[in-house]
Design a protein around this motif. Structure first.
Motif, PDB file in Angstrom:
ATOM      1  N   TYR A  33       0.793  -1.293  -0.019  1.00  0.00           N
ATOM      2  CA  TYR A  33       0.146  -0.006   0.142  1.00  0.00           C
ATOM      3  C   TYR A  33       0.971   1.357   0.035  1.00  0.00           C
ATOM      4  CZ  TYR A  33      -4.230  -2.422   0.500  1.00  0.00           C
ATOM      5  OH  TYR A  33      -5.356  -3.404   0.554  1.00  0.00           O
ATOM      6  N   LYS A  34       0.582   2.268  -1.032  1.00  0.00           N
ATOM      7  CA  LYS A  34       1.352   3.438  -1.020  1.00  0.00           C
ATOM      8  C   LYS A  34       0.256   4.629  -0.623  1.00  0.00           C
ATOM      9  CE  LYS A  34       5.402   2.204  -2.874  1.00  0.00           C
ATOM     10  NZ  LYS A  34       6.536   2.822  -2.161  1.00  0.00           N
ATOM     11  N   ARG A  35       1.135   5.792  -0.085  1.00  0.00           N
ATOM     12  CA  ARG A  35       0.336   6.912   0.597  1.00  0.00           C
ATOM     13  C   ARG A  35      -0.439   7.340  -0.493  1.00  0.00           C
ATOM     14  NH1 ARG A  35       0.355  10.007   4.967  1.00  0.00           N
ATOM     15  NH2 ARG A  35       2.362   8.679   6.035  1.00  0.00           N
ATOM     16  N   ARG A  36      -1.479   7.975  -0.612  1.00  0.00           N
ATOM     17  CA  ARG A  36      -2.217   8.627  -1.764  1.00  0.00           C
ATOM     18  C   ARG A  36      -2.756  10.034  -1.319  1.00  0.00           C
ATOM     19  NH1 ARG A  36       0.404   6.811  -4.494  1.00  0.00           N
ATOM     20  NH2 ARG A  36       0.106   5.056  -5.980  1.00  0.00           N
ATOM     21  N   GLY A  37      -2.526  10.378   0.038  1.00  0.00           N
ATOM     22  CA  GLY A  37      -2.758  11.455   0.613  1.00  0.00           C
ATOM     23  C   GLY A  37      -2.674  11.432   2.260  1.00  0.00           C
ATOM     24  N   PRO A  38      -3.224  12.439   2.852  1.00  0.00           N
ATOM     25  CA  PRO A  38      -3.363  12.305   4.436  1.00  0.00           C
ATOM     26  C   PRO A  38      -4.235  11.213   4.723  1.00  0.00           C
ATOM     27  CG  PRO A  38      -3.497  14.739   3.796  1.00  0.00           C
ATOM     28  CD  PRO A  38      -3.426  13.855   2.230  1.00  0.00           C
ATOM     29  N   LYS A  39      -3.538  10.182   5.530  1.00  0.00           N
ATOM     30  CA  LYS A  39      -4.269   9.046   6.003  1.00  0.00           C
ATOM     31  C   LYS A  39      -4.909   8.407   4.962  1.00  0.00           C
ATOM     32  CE  LYS A  39      -4.849  10.739  10.764  1.00  0.00           C
ATOM     33  NZ  LYS A  39      -6.095  10.976  11.883  1.00  0.00           N
ATOM     34  N   LEU A  40      -4.413   8.320   3.732  1.00  0.00           N
ATOM     35  CA  LEU A  40      -5.169   7.605   2.549  1.00  0.00           C
ATOM     36  C   LEU A  40      -4.086   6.855   1.796  1.00  0.00           C
ATOM     37  CD1 LEU A  40      -7.001  10.587   0.760  1.00  0.00           C
ATOM     38  CD2 LEU A  40      -7.934   8.703   2.227  1.00  0.00           C
ATOM     39  N   PHE A  41      -4.460   5.367   1.910  1.00  0.00           N
ATOM     40  CA  PHE A  41      -3.298   4.491   1.419  1.00  0.00           C
ATOM     41  C   PHE A  41      -4.076   3.500   0.576  1.00  0.00           C
ATOM     42  CE2 PHE A  41      -1.791   5.739   5.552  1.00  0.00           C
ATOM     43  CZ  PHE A  41      -0.314   6.026   5.199  1.00  0.00           C
ATOM     44  N   GLN A  42      -3.385   3.298  -0.734  1.00  0.00           N
ATOM     45  CA  GLN A  42      -3.974   2.216  -1.544  1.00  0.00           C
ATOM     46  C   GLN A  42      -2.933   1.595  -2.380  1.00  0.00           C
ATOM     47  OE1 GLN A  42      -6.522   3.920  -4.896  1.00  0.00           O
ATOM     48  NE2 GLN A  42      -8.055   2.280  -4.518  1.00  0.00           N
ATOM     49  N   ALA A  43      -3.466   0.203  -2.628  1.00  0.00           N
ATOM     50  CA  ALA A  43      -2.552  -0.762  -3.296  1.00  0.00           C
ATOM     51  C   ALA A  43      -3.126  -0.865  -4.713  1.00  0.00           C
ATOM     52  CB  ALA A  43      -2.513  -2.093  -2.795  1.00  0.00           C
ATOM     53  N   ALA A  44      -2.413  -1.369  -5.714  1.00  0.00           N
ATOM     54  CA  ALA A  44      -2.925  -1.912  -7.169  1.00  0.00           C
ATOM     55  C   ALA A  44      -2.026  -2.966  -7.503  1.00  0.00           C
ATOM     56  CB  ALA A  44      -2.538  -0.262  -7.905  1.00  0.00           C
ATOM     57  N   ALA A  45      -2.753  -3.705  -8.398  1.00  0.00           N
ATOM     58  CA  ALA A  45      -2.163  -4.975  -9.104  1.00  0.00           C
ATOM     59  C   ALA A  45      -2.762  -5.097 -10.316  1.00  0.00           C
ATOM     60  CB  ALA A  45      -2.711  -6.234  -8.146  1.00  0.00           C
ATOM     61  N   THR A  46      -1.700  -5.459 -11.269  1.00  0.00           N
ATOM     62  CA  THR A  46      -2.038  -5.431 -12.776  1.00  0.00           C
ATOM     63  C   THR A  46      -2.452  -7.227 -12.916  1.00  0.00           C
ATOM     64  OG1 THR A  46      -0.717  -3.853 -13.449  1.00  0.00           O
ATOM     65  CG2 THR A  46      -1.286  -5.139 -14.953  1.00  0.00           C
ATOM     66  N   LEU A  47      -3.594  -7.372 -13.389  1.00  0.00           N
ATOM     67  CA  LEU A  47      -3.861  -8.875 -13.582  1.00  0.00           C
ATOM     68  C   LEU A  47      -3.938  -9.234 -15.247  1.00  0.00           C
ATOM     69  CD1 LEU A  47      -5.155 -11.678 -12.881  1.00  0.00           C
ATOM     70  CD2 LEU A  47      -7.377 -10.239 -12.832  1.00  0.00           C
ATOM     71  N   THR A  48      -3.483 -10.089 -15.504  1.00  0.00           N
ATOM     72  CA  THR A  48      -3.312 -10.626 -16.937  1.00  0.00           C
ATOM     73  C   THR A  48      -4.234 -12.027 -16.974  1.00  0.00           C
ATOM     74  OG1 THR A  48      -1.767  -9.135 -17.828  1.00  0.00           O
ATOM     75  CG2 THR A  48      -2.299 -11.078 -19.189  1.00  0.00           C
ATOM     76  N   LEU A  49      -5.165 -12.223 -17.681  1.00  0.00           N
ATOM     77  CA  LEU A  49      -5.719 -13.491 -17.836  1.00  0.00           C
ATOM     78  C   LEU A  49      -5.626 -13.893 -19.216  1.00  0.00           C
ATOM     79  CD1 LEU A  49      -8.610 -13.274 -15.632  1.00  0.00           C
ATOM     80  CD2 LEU A  49      -6.941 -14.486 -14.957  1.00  0.00           C
ATOM     81  N   GLU A  50      -5.058 -15.368 -19.409  1.00  0.00           N
ATOM     82  CA  GLU A  50      -5.126 -15.896 -20.668  1.00  0.00           C
ATOM     83  C   GLU A  50      -5.761 -17.347 -20.747  1.00  0.00           C
ATOM     84  OE1 GLU A  50      -0.952 -14.610 -22.508  1.00  0.00           O
ATOM     85  OE2 GLU A  50      -0.669 -15.633 -20.767  1.00  0.00           O
ATOM     86  N   VAL A  51      -6.273 -17.543 -21.844  1.00  0.00           N
ATOM     87  CA  VAL A  51      -6.673 -19.203 -22.094  1.00  0.00           C
ATOM     88  C   VAL A  51      -5.799 -19.324 -23.250  1.00  0.00           C
ATOM     89  CG1 VAL A  51      -8.323 -20.494 -22.732  1.00  0.00           C
ATOM     90  CG2 VAL A  51      -8.889 -18.776 -21.315  1.00  0.00           C
ATOM     91  N   LEU A  52      -5.109 -20.641 -23.118  1.00  0.00           N
ATOM     92  CA  LEU A  52      -4.090 -20.920 -23.992  1.00  0.00           C
ATOM     93  C   LEU A  52      -4.516 -22.283 -24.498  1.00  0.00           C
ATOM     94  CD1 LEU A  52      -0.827 -19.978 -22.038  1.00  0.00           C
ATOM     95  CD2 LEU A  52      -1.960 -18.632 -23.707  1.00  0.00           C
ATOM     96  N   LYS A  53      -4.219 -22.535 -25.823  1.00  0.00           N
ATOM     97  CA  LYS A  53      -4.643 -23.876 -26.664  1.00  0.00           C
ATOM     98  C   LYS A  53      -2.956 -24.629 -26.269  1.00  0.00           C
ATOM     99  CE  LYS A  53      -5.530 -22.649 -30.767  1.00  0.00           C
ATOM    100  NZ  LYS A  53      -5.780 -22.905 -32.161  1.00  0.00           N
ATOM    101  N   SER A  54      -3.063 -25.877 -26.786  1.00  0.00           N
ATOM    102  CA  SER A  54      -2.048 -26.837 -26.320  1.00  0.00           C
ATOM    103  C   SER A  54      -0.778 -26.456 -26.988  1.00  0.00           C
ATOM    104  CB  SER A  54      -2.205 -28.291 -26.735  1.00  0.00           C
ATOM    105  OG  SER A  54      -2.800 -28.367 -28.204  1.00  0.00           O
ATOM    106  N   ASP A  55      -0.939 -25.680 -28.124  1.00  0.00           N
ATOM    107  CA  ASP A  55       0.237 -25.039 -28.944  1.00  0.00           C
ATOM    108  C   ASP A  55       0.718 -24.046 -28.337  1.00  0.00           C
ATOM    109  OD1 ASP A  55      -1.564 -23.640 -29.807  1.00  0.00           O
ATOM    110  OD2 ASP A  55      -1.344 -24.061 -31.694  1.00  0.00           O
ATOM    111  N   GLY A  56       0.124 -23.253 -26.929  1.00  0.00           N
ATOM    112  CA  GLY A  56       0.548 -22.041 -26.694  1.00  0.00           C
ATOM    113  C   GLY A  56      -0.282 -20.902 -27.208  1.00  0.00           C
TER     114      GLY A  56
END
Length: 267
Positions: A33-56
């Motif tokens: 969590y990072k400070r975003r203001g006085p007494k304000l903290f927030q986190a962030a995550a980048t999510l990548t979803l993939e559906v792959l066939k057997s050949d990638g």
């Protein structure tokens, strides 16, 4: 990261294949969590979803940014998880569902989770879909969203975990190819994942619906179930008690742990 997957029949019967529901949960405790203001903290995550066939080759790919609620103090121990749900249609085949999570405030930290995914042509007899275990009872809804199935609003229990205060198991499934008005007997069984004896059993009933799948909305009291891993099995029998179909899913019981909250339809 937790990846939950459920396979359902495509409501468009002219399309061969299945509808796959993907539910990704990133625990808030693992994020910086990072400070975003006085007494304000927030986190962030980048999510990548993939559906792959057997050949990638990727047949589906999507990247989104997830942000949990803002906190006033980073020492707060119960940091909410963030979840994302997606519904996609895929033809029959063998795939790999892959999730990548990168903490935006922790350089170089990437978590990768792979889940095998097999979609097979369904039989003409009565069958049960995958079972979705829920954090709260399924509720009737006429809205349309990724959280609605069979006119029920569903709040998934991430990872099938039932933790502190969760003394009722709720679940949802669908029956396919039931005859209209067909009387069906349902039996719910819970046994240890490494055992051969049921610890809990309960019965219910359902009636086949014309022109659509038949929803199964169930619940079982698990308040006396010890901590551990279990299989929930849903059996479907006819009026003569003949087994027509069965499906099972894994659930976890840990009354000492706080469960991640399931994402739900916004109100």
């Amino acid at each position: 990261m937790i990846l939950d997957v459920a396979r359902f029949r495509n409501e468009d019967l002219s399309v061969k294949g299945s509808v796959v529901e993907i539910y990704a949960t990133v625990p808030g405790q693992a994020l910086i969590y990072k400070r975003r203001g006085p007494k304000l903290f927030q986190a962030a995550a980048t999510l990548t979803l993939e559906v792959l066939k057997s050949d990638g080759t990727a047949v589906y790919q999507e990247t989104i940014t997830l942000k949990p609620p803002v906190l006033s103090d980073t020492t707060i121990s119960l940091k909410n998880p963030v979840s994302f749900q997606k519904r996609i249609a895929l033809p029959d085949g063998a795939y790999t569902l892959r999730g990548h999570v990168r903490d935006q405030y922790r350089g170089g930290r990437v978590t990768v989770v792979d889940v095998p995914l097999v979609l097979e042509a369904e039989s003409k007899g009565l069958i049960v879909s995958d079972i979705v275990v829920l954090a709260r009872p399924a509720s009737k809804s006429l809205e349309q969203s990724n959280f609605i199935r069979g006119n029920f609003s569903l709040t998934r229990a991430p990872g099938g975990l039932y933790a502190r205060g969760a003394d009722q198991l709720f679940f949802y499934a669908e029956l396919y190819n039931a005859a209209p008005d067909q009387a069906l007997q349902l039996r719910y069984r819970i046994r240890p994942a490494d055992g051969v004896k049921d610890l809990l059993t309960t019965a219910a009933s359902a009636t086949g619906m014309a022109g659509r799948s038949t929803p199964v909305v169930g619940n079982v009291d698990i308040s006396k179930l010890p901590a551990g891993d279990y299989f929930l099995t849903v059996e479907v029998r006819d009026a003569k008690n003949k087994l027509l179909s069965a499906q099972k899913t894994l659930l976890r019981r840990n009354p000492a742990e706080y469960a991640p909250a399931g994402a739900a339809l916004s109100r």
